[in-house]
Design an enzyme around this catalytic site. Structure first.
Site, mmCIF file in Angstrom:
data_model
loop_
_atom_site.group_PDB
_atom_site.id
_atom_site.type_symbol
_atom_site.label_atom_id
_atom_site.label_comp_id
_atom_site.label_asym_id
_atom_site.label_seq_id
_atom_site.Cartn_x
_atom_site.Cartn_y
_atom_site.Cartn_z
ATOM 1 N N TRP A 43 -8.319 7.316 8.763
ATOM 2 C CA TRP A 43 -7.815 7.377 7.393
ATOM 3 C C TRP A 43 -8.787 8.035 6.422
ATOM 4 O O TRP A 43 -8.411 8.483 5.355
ATOM 5 C CB TRP A 43 -7.502 5.956 6.889
ATOM 6 C CG TRP A 43 -6.390 5.326 7.646
ATOM 7 C CD1 TRP A 43 -5.047 5.437 7.379
ATOM 8 C CD2 TRP A 43 -6.492 4.502 8.823
ATOM 9 N NE1 TRP A 43 -4.322 4.736 8.309
ATOM 10 C CE2 TRP A 43 -5.172 4.153 9.196
ATOM 11 C CE3 TRP A 43 -7.554 4.030 9.584
ATOM 12 C CZ2 TRP A 43 -4.895 3.358 10.317
ATOM 13 C CZ3 TRP A 43 -7.287 3.239 10.693
ATOM 14 C CH2 TRP A 43 -5.976 2.906 11.053
ATOM 15 N N GLU A 75 0.879 -1.188 0.000
ATOM 16 C CA GLU A 75 0.000 0.000 0.000
ATOM 17 C C GLU A 75 0.900 1.217 0.000
ATOM 18 O O GLU A 75 1.134 1.852 1.032
ATOM 19 C CB GLU A 75 -0.935 -0.014 1.222
ATOM 20 C CG GLU A 75 -2.001 1.076 1.134
ATOM 21 C CD GLU A 75 -2.962 1.080 2.315
ATOM 22 O OE1 GLU A 75 -2.798 0.255 3.230
ATOM 23 O OE2 GLU A 75 -3.875 1.921 2.324
ATOM 24 N N ASP A 125 -12.933 -0.626 2.994
ATOM 25 C CA ASP A 125 -11.711 -0.372 3.771
ATOM 26 C C ASP A 125 -11.975 0.481 5.015
ATOM 27 O O ASP A 125 -11.774 0.035 6.128
ATOM 28 C CB ASP A 125 -10.630 0.263 2.875
ATOM 29 C CG ASP A 125 -9.232 0.194 3.494
ATOM 30 O OD1 ASP A 125 -9.082 -0.395 4.577
ATOM 31 O OD2 ASP A 125 -8.291 0.740 2.889
HETATM 32 FE FE FE2 Z 1 -7.079 -1.769 5.098
#
Ligand code: FE2
Length: 428
Positions: free
Chosen positions: A318, A216, A312
């Site tokens: 985030w 990522e 996600d």
């Molecule tokens: Fe994740």
């Protein structure tokens, strides 16, 4: 007598005027034109020609972090690394009850959105196992209406953090289903590769599935997916290993990718891309042009691998947006990957329904006799229209029982020469 008959439905594969008969929580029959007169049922629903689909499935979520937005502060830079640091600041303040309440609130949203199966990563870095215990309790509580599969996720790095391996093993022994990892967050490339090897061996020993946060990053040299595929091949974990994110593949050299894809396909790696998150967290070090940072979805599909789109994050360190709407997720994936042909748009719908079901190894998922009677009736005539409209989930059934419903979207207009009410469907 049947328990439920849904008739006059369109199915995702394009078949129209279809009837689905339900008995004892399972599909008894899927056939064309079965009328209520011919198949008496305790409850009969006329789908009105609209789309009846299997439920949405999210193959990648973080239920321990969800709905914690602003605790203890907001992510100022918007980067992945500040998000991880922020989660670290929040962890000492987490309580069992708050974790459970936030997760249950999200699960309510999920059901309303026809999302009836979720794979959630749970942070195992903390020796107290607080988040693990909380999500195991949630898993039990929501089992009647959501299949919640948990991944042991060493957020701070299984080798990088003290006690990382022991804590992850402890989570598995408590009942967490899947082995996770985060090789790109280990201190060196070599440690990242070692972590992949160690975690795959652990999964092979314990007969577990694997799902790693992998590469990522925008760094084209972040190539842990290569090690993941190699280990899956070496250990015979074919079809049991998922690479989540794989955003570095966006930036990799094309020649290298031409060598990587066949290795991944040979290992039958599944891929989860998280378009909402990838498009917002990646490319943050770029000026212009800014990279999209999403992995090569159509190319991975074309190589024969199973690809899902995941939510996600939802209102967490985030990502301050999100609502458990997998049609929003798929729509973003469609746009970012430029999957605009009719066939590619249908693939985007599959990427939030049957593809993630395959990745989770869900049993009884499907629209055929013998499968679980789990359905979503959408206010759309086909999967493409469902994506375009983020269609209203008119009715959601779990094992043949109605668990959520939402009124149809219409607008009351007052225009000369036009109907008083209009829906958002494109009727021929
Ligand atoms: Fe994740």
């Amino acid at each position: 007598m049947l328990d439920l008959l849904i008739h006059n439905a369109t199915l995702p594969d394009g078949r129209t005027n279809m009837s689905v008969a339900v008995q004892a929580g399972r599909i008894a029959e899927v056939t064309e034109g079965l009328s209520p007169a011919a198949a008496p049922a305790k409850e009969t629903v006329d789908a009105g020609g609209l789309l009846l689909s299997t439920p949405f499935v999210d193959a990648h979520f973080h239920m321990d972090a969800t709905l914690s937005l602003g605790l203890p502060r907001l992510n100022a830079s918007g980067t992945l690394l500040e998000g991880i640091a922020l989660w670290g600041e929040l962890k000492p303040h987490l309580t069992f009850d708050a974790l459970v309440q936030r997760a249950l609130a999200y699960c309510d949203w999920a059901v309303a959105n026809g999302l009836l199966a979720i794979r959630s990563h749970v942070d195992t870095s903390d020796a107290s196992m607080l988040a693990v215990e909380a999500l195991l309790a949630v898993k039990k509580k929501v089992a009647p209406y959501i299949d919640l599969q948990l991944v042991a996720f060493p957020q701070d790095g299984v080798l990088r953090s003290k006690g990382g391996v022991e804590n992850l093993k402890k989570a598995l022994s408590l009942g967490v289903d899947v082995v996770g990892g985060i090789p790109h967050f280990e201190r060196t490339m070599a440690d990242g590769a070692d972590s992949v090897k160690l975690l795959c061996e652990l999964a092979a020993e314990q007969g577990k599935l694997v799902d790693m946060h992998c590469d990522e990053s925008d760094d084209p040299l972040s190539r842990h997916i290569e090690t993941l595929a190699f280990e899956a091949n070496r250990l015979g974990l074919h079809g049991r290993v998922t690479g989540s994110h794989l955003t570095s593949m966006h930036s990799m050299d094309n020649y290298y990718v031409s060598k990587l894809l066949p290795l991944m396909a040979e290992a039958q790696i599944s891929v989860v891309s998280n378009p909402l998150i990838n498009i917002t967290l990646q490319g943050r070090h770029d000026t212009y042009p800014k990279r999209r940072g999403m992995t090569r979805v159509p190319e991975i599909m074309a190589a024969g691998m199973t690809v899902a789109f995941g939510q996600d994050c939802c209102m967490d360190p985030w990502y301050s947006m999100g609502s458990g709407d997998m049609l929003e997720v798929a729509s973003m994936g469609l746009h970012v990957a430029q999957m605009t042909s009719q066939a590619a748009m249908a693939q985007c719908f599959d990427a939030v329904t049957k593809n993630p079901a395959r990745i989770l190894h869900l049993e009884g998922y499907g629209l055929e006799a013998g499968c679980n009677a789990d359905f979503v009736l959408l206010q759309a005539q086909n999967p493409v229209e469902a994506l375009r409209l983020k269609a209203t989930r008119l009715k959601v059934w779990r094992r043949g029982t109605l668990v959520a419903q939402t009124p149809a979207r219409t607008a009351a207009l007052s225009l000369p020469g036009r109907p008083a009410h209009t829906s958002f469907l494109h009727t021929k």
